[in-house]
Motif scaffolding. Structure first.
Motif, PDB file in Angstrom:
ATOM      1  N   UNK A  28       1.672 -22.295  -7.042  1.00  0.00           N
ATOM      2  CA  UNK A  28       0.918 -22.355  -5.743  1.00  0.00           C
ATOM      3  C   UNK A  28       0.694 -23.886  -5.645  1.00  0.00           C
ATOM      4  N   UNK A  29      -0.003 -24.468  -4.635  1.00  0.00           N
ATOM      5  CA  UNK A  29      -0.250 -25.679  -4.516  1.00  0.00           C
ATOM      6  C   UNK A  29      -1.473 -26.330  -5.525  1.00  0.00           C
ATOM      7  N   UNK A  30      -1.994 -25.382  -6.113  1.00  0.00           N
ATOM      8  CA  UNK A  30      -2.897 -25.604  -7.213  1.00  0.00           C
ATOM      9  C   UNK A  30      -2.397 -26.117  -8.134  1.00  0.00           C
ATOM     10  N   UNK A  31      -0.924 -26.125  -8.527  1.00  0.00           N
ATOM     11  CA  UNK A  31      -0.069 -26.822  -9.441  1.00  0.00           C
ATOM     12  C   UNK A  31      -0.131 -28.468  -9.229  1.00  0.00           C
ATOM     13  N   UNK A  32      -0.436 -28.852  -7.920  1.00  0.00           N
ATOM     14  CA  UNK A  32      -0.563 -30.347  -7.738  1.00  0.00           C
ATOM     15  C   UNK A  32      -1.845 -30.756  -8.184  1.00  0.00           C
ATOM     16  N   UNK A  33      -2.916 -29.797  -8.074  1.00  0.00           N
ATOM     17  CA  UNK A  33      -4.181 -30.623  -8.365  1.00  0.00           C
ATOM     18  C   UNK A  33      -4.982 -30.221  -9.808  1.00  0.00           C
ATOM     19  N   UNK A  34      -4.725 -28.902 -10.270  1.00  0.00           N
ATOM     20  CA  UNK A  34      -5.533 -28.643 -11.431  1.00  0.00           C
ATOM     21  C   UNK A  34      -4.826 -28.070 -12.404  1.00  0.00           C
ATOM     22  N   UNK A  35      -3.469 -27.787 -12.421  1.00  0.00           N
ATOM     23  CA  UNK A  35      -2.612 -27.365 -13.548  1.00  0.00           C
ATOM     24  C   UNK A  35      -2.896 -28.269 -14.804  1.00  0.00           C
TER      25      UNK A  35
ATOM     26  N   UNK B  27      -1.229 -35.914 -17.757  1.00  0.00           N
ATOM     27  CA  UNK B  27      -2.489 -35.334 -17.286  1.00  0.00           C
ATOM     28  C   UNK B  27      -3.121 -34.159 -18.173  1.00  0.00           C
ATOM     29  N   UNK B  28      -2.322 -33.472 -18.743  1.00  0.00           N
ATOM     30  CA  UNK B  28      -2.986 -32.395 -19.708  1.00  0.00           C
ATOM     31  C   UNK B  28      -3.693 -33.147 -20.745  1.00  0.00           C
ATOM     32  N   UNK B  29      -2.992 -34.340 -21.376  1.00  0.00           N
ATOM     33  CA  UNK B  29      -3.638 -35.131 -22.705  1.00  0.00           C
ATOM     34  C   UNK B  29      -4.650 -35.854 -22.074  1.00  0.00           C
ATOM     35  N   UNK B  30      -4.776 -36.352 -20.841  1.00  0.00           N
ATOM     36  CA  UNK B  30      -5.669 -37.007 -20.493  1.00  0.00           C
ATOM     37  C   UNK B  30      -7.087 -36.218 -20.296  1.00  0.00           C
ATOM     38  N   UNK B  31      -6.769 -34.735 -20.057  1.00  0.00           N
ATOM     39  CA  UNK B  31      -7.898 -34.013 -19.912  1.00  0.00           C
ATOM     40  C   UNK B  31      -8.367 -33.669 -21.196  1.00  0.00           C
TER      41      UNK B  31
ATOM     42  N   UNK C 204      -9.865 -22.226  -8.220  1.00  0.00           N
ATOM     43  CA  UNK C 204     -10.332 -21.518  -9.501  1.00  0.00           C
ATOM     44  C   UNK C 204      -9.991 -19.888  -9.334  1.00  0.00           C
ATOM     45  N   UNK C 205     -10.243 -19.422  -8.162  1.00  0.00           N
ATOM     46  CA  UNK C 205      -9.851 -18.006  -7.506  1.00  0.00           C
ATOM     47  C   UNK C 205      -8.341 -17.820  -8.159  1.00  0.00           C
ATOM     48  N   UNK C 206      -7.587 -18.454  -7.600  1.00  0.00           N
ATOM     49  CA  UNK C 206      -6.095 -18.355  -8.006  1.00  0.00           C
ATOM     50  C   UNK C 206      -5.857 -18.537  -9.411  1.00  0.00           C
ATOM     51  N   UNK C 207      -6.366 -19.258 -10.154  1.00  0.00           N
ATOM     52  CA  UNK C 207      -6.349 -19.220 -11.642  1.00  0.00           C
ATOM     53  C   UNK C 207      -6.932 -18.169 -12.229  1.00  0.00           C
ATOM     54  N   UNK C 208      -7.840 -17.444 -11.793  1.00  0.00           N
ATOM     55  CA  UNK C 208      -8.432 -16.184 -12.181  1.00  0.00           C
ATOM     56  C   UNK C 208      -7.423 -14.955 -12.086  1.00  0.00           C
ATOM     57  N   UNK C 209      -6.670 -14.996 -11.074  1.00  0.00           N
ATOM     58  CA  UNK C 209      -5.901 -13.669 -10.787  1.00  0.00           C
ATOM     59  C   UNK C 209      -4.647 -13.987 -11.243  1.00  0.00           C
ATOM     60  N   UNK C 210      -4.052 -15.214 -11.644  1.00  0.00           N
ATOM     61  CA  UNK C 210      -2.828 -15.447 -12.246  1.00  0.00           C
ATOM     62  C   UNK C 210      -1.944 -15.935 -11.162  1.00  0.00           C
TER      63      UNK C 210
ATOM     64  N   UNK D 173       8.035 -40.306  -1.016  1.00  0.00           N
ATOM     65  CA  UNK D 173       8.295 -41.440  -1.514  1.00  0.00           C
ATOM     66  C   UNK D 173       8.333 -41.211  -3.047  1.00  0.00           C
ATOM     67  N   UNK D 174       7.366 -40.380  -3.209  1.00  0.00           N
ATOM     68  CA  UNK D 174       7.022 -39.992  -5.030  1.00  0.00           C
ATOM     69  C   UNK D 174       8.220 -39.118  -5.562  1.00  0.00           C
ATOM     70  N   UNK D 175       8.661 -39.684  -6.656  1.00  0.00           N
ATOM     71  CA  UNK D 175       9.462 -38.926  -7.499  1.00  0.00           C
ATOM     72  C   UNK D 175       8.873 -37.658  -8.396  1.00  0.00           C
ATOM     73  N   UNK D 176       9.633 -36.675  -8.695  1.00  0.00           N
ATOM     74  CA  UNK D 176       8.937 -35.292  -9.209  1.00  0.00           C
ATOM     75  C   UNK D 176       8.992 -35.736 -10.744  1.00  0.00           C
ATOM     76  N   UNK D 177       8.193 -36.437 -11.237  1.00  0.00           N
ATOM     77  CA  UNK D 177       7.916 -36.683 -12.641  1.00  0.00           C
ATOM     78  C   UNK D 177       6.708 -35.715 -12.829  1.00  0.00           C
ATOM     79  N   UNK D 178       6.784 -35.066 -14.034  1.00  0.00           N
ATOM     80  CA  UNK D 178       5.480 -34.156 -14.055  1.00  0.00           C
ATOM     81  C   UNK D 178       5.147 -34.138 -15.661  1.00  0.00           C
ATOM     82  N   UNK D 179       3.919 -33.721 -15.666  1.00  0.00           N
ATOM     83  CA  UNK D 179       3.437 -33.776 -17.105  1.00  0.00           C
ATOM     84  C   UNK D 179       4.058 -32.316 -17.754  1.00  0.00           C
ATOM     85  N   UNK D 180       4.794 -32.755 -18.889  1.00  0.00           N
ATOM     86  CA  UNK D 180       5.686 -31.679 -19.464  1.00  0.00           C
ATOM     87  C   UNK D 180       4.615 -30.482 -20.045  1.00  0.00           C
ATOM     88  N   UNK D 181       3.445 -30.482 -20.204  1.00  0.00           N
ATOM     89  CA  UNK D 181       2.722 -29.390 -20.592  1.00  0.00           C
ATOM     90  C   UNK D 181       2.312 -28.521 -19.395  1.00  0.00           C
ATOM     91  N   UNK D 182       1.951 -29.159 -18.293  1.00  0.00           N
ATOM     92  CA  UNK D 182       1.281 -28.457 -17.112  1.00  0.00           C
ATOM     93  C   UNK D 182       2.062 -28.241 -15.859  1.00  0.00           C
TER      94      UNK D 182
END
Length: 867
Positions: free
Chosen positions: A119-126, A290-294, A324-330, A665-674
């Motif tokens: 889900x696009x929630x991956x881009x904001x809350x993962x 990102x995960x470690x920042x949290x 949040x609802x998307x996180x609840x259902x999986x 313009x943004x490269x697809x570098x990600x947090x390895x944990x999330x």
């Protein structure tokens, strides 16, 4: 009719009054108590059918709903039979209701048998999800909005809440007004509107947040600011504190590029105040750490004991109405359902509940990996629901290319045109806000109802219904035989409590037997909601009992900040984010003229020194280039930025501008944990754009202007307005547009300026104003002429000039709620208004959502200096 706003994660209650569908804030809703931001206030203006997807399409041709659903089901079946379930994926959205999300997750993970639903929630809350789960043993936000009023100190990190979460921000503003001793610390590389009332602003180096909070943890330990009564409830304390010893004050100052005095001031305030609430958003989450920042933030609250009681705790602000609802259902690929994962015990439990032997047994592809798999041809069918990944994903151009070559792309949407919908093989018309019926969960775990109050547009259907119909065609009739969303919600609630016994944080089993009538009357309520908490739960962890097996929370060692490297070729650092009046990729807000008044075209904010170094001034056009592509827009000078950094909003798409998709313009570098992409730090360079001419074009319809160096569209009341820049002769360019030769023309030249009006049967069909610079005209005056046609030669002559004969332009809109422009505000200040309150009394600006108050203060300060 009471419903819920479909924008950010604040989850404001909205009241709709018949018969004119007037929108106002719900005075009883605990999230907002009647407040609405300008986007919420303008919701009634989004209910038009203009631009809606009204019927199903296959390869651009209208078909019946049955034919479209048969085509989707057969396409999925053929691909699964030939390549297996892993060749199929779903991609959802925080715009979906919980019932939609639940249906999609159940179909993909429970019956197709693969976990490839993200889900696009991956881009904001993962990253927040990972942070909470690692610390608490569950994705459980411990706080509530009441804590804003209760806090002694609020720390705002990586969030411009004044613009991104305006109603929550206004609660904070009101709390600080009522209790001036309350402290606000803002931690953000930019000086944003949220710094307006800050006691301390730490403009740290982008990406260095974890260093700041690791240093805080070390300082708390070394200065006897640890809550000793909390230690028995914590695990991994010694290891974490040992790792944090490297982050002393001097080291943190270098990493963050802050003075030791400013850092120490923050640390001392944090320790001294008993009730500290930390709010954070994308600046923390959208990072390679990102995960470690949290966890760095959560660590500080756990070790100091500032959690589990009123006014204290780590509180992530969700970006979307139902993230949040998307996180609840999986809804995330690394979750199974109802906060359960993929252990053998959990898979067996869900399999028995769903009565399906095909439940996925391992996590699926997260967003970036999912679209990479599509690009490689491994995923051959994707169903995209209510989101626009061709724009919102990093490396968006590659995402678009992947979708273009995918065997089967299904898009269920409200908009007939979007960058993603244009790539679909099958378009399914989904219901929009006002038509949908279901639930959403906001940032504070509060479940609220979105209720339908208007008839669906055309053949639009609920997302859950579209999914269930395809599921039935795939042979899963019994499991997807719901007739009403209340039945889905009841099943979702039952699963949350199934064999739970208090071990899982998410539990709404008290609603497992909800009737349709009770569902219709459901009042906003916070989970957990079960036998032990029959009326809901405002705060978690008051008993200091967490959801790890041993009941303890975990501290985690800090990450080493990842610094984006600039170079002589790409010397600047680009940040991306939201602006006040727009939402995501503008499929809803971009069609509302009022919401396009504040910023009506894509822009890049630059520090004055960086602009001067590149030969750029306020209002110039420029290109921004990274290693992956380029973007074009207008320069805005912003002294709130640090030198060497720039900011571009995320919203503009190919539907609204020529080359303004910044995530391309943004490269697809990600947090390895999330798996969450790092959208905040990209090395770029600037190149001034020097066109031969610039101009304004007004038309009654939407077009794609070609060929030009630059264009951007903004709807006006009565017309579509385009701002343009080109190389060829302006008049020659205009006349090559379709139908222009059929019009009767009236034109005027003055030096290098060209003004042209095109008429058909006495009706205005085109207005064009061009010069080597961008002409100054009254946009509202010109747009109104398309519906209030000037009748006399004198009126037409005035229109040719682009300004009314009397009066003046209002200038840039500052207050979108009441349409108050800069000219009126400046005049009121000159006439004696000396405060935002005085301006509000005179002009009403700043008296609704309050988001414009920082700009009012800036105008007041500017004019005082000038005087």
């Amino acid at each position: 009719m009471k419903t819920t706003c479909p924008y950010c994660g604040v989850g404001c209650g909205v009241e709709i009054k018949a018969p004119d569908q007037l929108v106002s804030g719900d005075l009883q809703h605990p999230a907002n108590f009647g407040r609405l931001c300008v986007k919420g206030s303008a919701l009634g203006e989004t209910l038009s059918h203009e631009g809606r997807l009204l019927w199903p399409q296959i390869h651009g041709e209208r078909v019946s709903m049955d034919e479209a659903l048969d085509h989707v089901a057969q396409g999925l079946r053929d691909i699964i039979d030939k390549h297996g379930p892993q060749a199929v994926a779903f991609y959802g959205s925080g715009q979906l209701l919980t019932e939609d999300y639940y249906t999609a997750n159940k179909l993909m993970k429970g019956f197709i048998g693969a976990a490839n639903i993200d889900t696009n929630s991956r881009l904001c809350m993962a990253s927040a999800v990972v942070g909470y789960k690692r610390a608490f043993g569950a994705d459980a936000v411990p706080c509530c909005y009441e804590d804003i009023e209760q806090a002694d100190m609020v720390v705002l990190v990586g969030s411009n809440a004044a613009w991104a979460h305006p109603v929550a921000w206004q609660r904070l503003v009101q709390a600080k007004t009522d209790r001036p001793e309350m402290q606000l610390v803002v931690i953000d590389p930019r000086r944003t509107a949220s710094c307006d009332i800050a006691d301390l602003h730490l403009a740290l180096q982008p990406g260095s947040d974890s260093a700041l909070f690791a240093g805080l943890l070390n300082w708390l330990n070394e200065n006897e600011a640890v809550d000793e009564t909390m230690l028995p409830h914590l695990a991994n304390v010694e290891t974490t504190l040992e790792a944090c010893k490297a982050w002393d004050l001097a080291t943190v100052a270098v990493a963050c590029q802050l003075s030791e005095h400013a850092i120490l001031s923050f640390w001392q305030r944090f320790a001294a105040q008993p009730r500290v609430l930390t709010l954070w958003c994308m600046g923390i989450n959208q990072s390679q750490t990102g995960s470690d920042n949290n966890n760095a933030i959560i660590n500080a609250h756990l070790l100091s004991g500032k959690i589990g009681y009123a006014g204290a705790g780590p509180f992530s602000l969700t970006g979307q109405p139902n993230a949040m609802g998307g996180r609840e259902v999986g809804g995330l690929a690394n979750q199974l359902a109802a906060h359960m994962g993929f252990s053998a015990v959990e898979v067996d439990r869900v399999s028995r509940f769903w009565n399906s032997p095909h439940v996925a047994r391992q996590p699926g592809l997260t967003a970036v990996n999912l679209f990479n798999a599509i690009n490689r041809g491994e995923v051959k069918a994707v169903w995209i629901m209510g989101t626009n990944p061709a724009v919102s994903m990093p490396e968006g151009n590659r995402v678009a290319q992947a979708l273009a070559r995918c065997e089967l792309v299904v898009v269920s949407e409200v908009s007939a045109r979007s960058d993603t919908a244009d790539l679909a093989d099958v378009l399914l018309p989904a219901q929009g806000w006002g038509e949908k019926n279901g639930t959403v969960t906001n940032s504070e775990r509060r479940i609220s109802r979105q209720r339908s109050f208007i008839a669906p547009a055309g053949e639009a259907k609920p997302d859950w219904w579209l999914l269930a119909q395809v599921a039935q065609r795939l042979g899963y009739t019994e499991a997807f035989a719901w007739q009403h969303p209340s039945e889905i919600f009841a099943e979702h609630a039952a699963l949350s409590g199934f064999e739970n016994h208090g071990r899982r944080a998410f539990d709404i089993s008290a609603l497992a037997h909800i009737t349709r009538e009770q569902y219709d009357q459901l009042a906003p309520v916070q989970w957990p909601l079960n036998d032990r908490a029959p009326t809901g739960t405002a705060r978690l962890f008051a008993d200091r009992r967490f959801f790890h097996v041993d009941g303890k929370a975990r501290l985690l060692p800090p990450a080493i900040p990842v610094k984006t490297l600039t170079s002589s070729h790409y010397p600047l650092l680009m940040n991306t984010g939201r602006i006040r009046d727009q939402w995501h990729t503008m499929t809803r807000t971009g069609n509302v003229p009022r919401l396009m008044q504040h910023y009506d075209e894509p822009f890049v904010a630059l520090h004055p020194h960086d602009a001067a170094a590149h030969g750029l001034s306020q209002g110039d056009l420029t290109r921004v280039q990274s290693a992956l592509g380029w973007w074009s827009g207008r320069v805005v000078i912003d002294s709130g930025l640090m030198r060497g950094q720039l900011f571009i909003p995320m919203h503009w798409t190919r539907q609204f501008s020529a080359q303004a998709n910044v995530d391309g313009l943004v490269a697809a570098h990600c947090c390895p944990d999330s798996g969450q992409p790092a959208l905040k730090q990209t090395a770029v360079r600037l190149q001034p754009l020097r066109p031969a001419w610039q101009g304004w074009l007004f038309l009654p319809e939407v077009i794609t202007p070609q060929p030009v160096l630059y264009w951007s569209r903004a709807p006006q009341q009565g017309a579509q307005r385009y701002v343009l820049a080109g190389e060829a002769q302006a008049a020659d360019w205009l006349m090559q547009l379709p139908t222009m030769q059929e019009l009767q023309w009236q034109q005027a030249r003055a030096g290098q300026q060209l003004h042209m009006l095109g008429w058909r049967n006495g009706r205005l069909m085109c207005a064009f104003y061009a010069a080597p610079w961008l002409p100054e005209i009254d946009h509202g005056f010109v747009a109104r002429a398309f519906t209030e046609t000037p009748s006399s030669p004198q009126q037409r002559h005035v229109l040719l000039g682009g300004r009314p004969a009397l009066g003046e332009s209002q200038g840039r809109t500052i207050c979108s709620c009441f349409g108050v422009g800069e000219v009126a505000i400046r005049r009121a200040i000159e006439q004696g208004c000396d405060s935002p309150a005085a301006l509000g009394a005179a002009l009403k600006c700043g008296t609704n959502c309050g988001s414009c108050i920082p700009e009012l203060k800036n105008l007041l300060a500017t004019l005082r200096v000038a005087q």
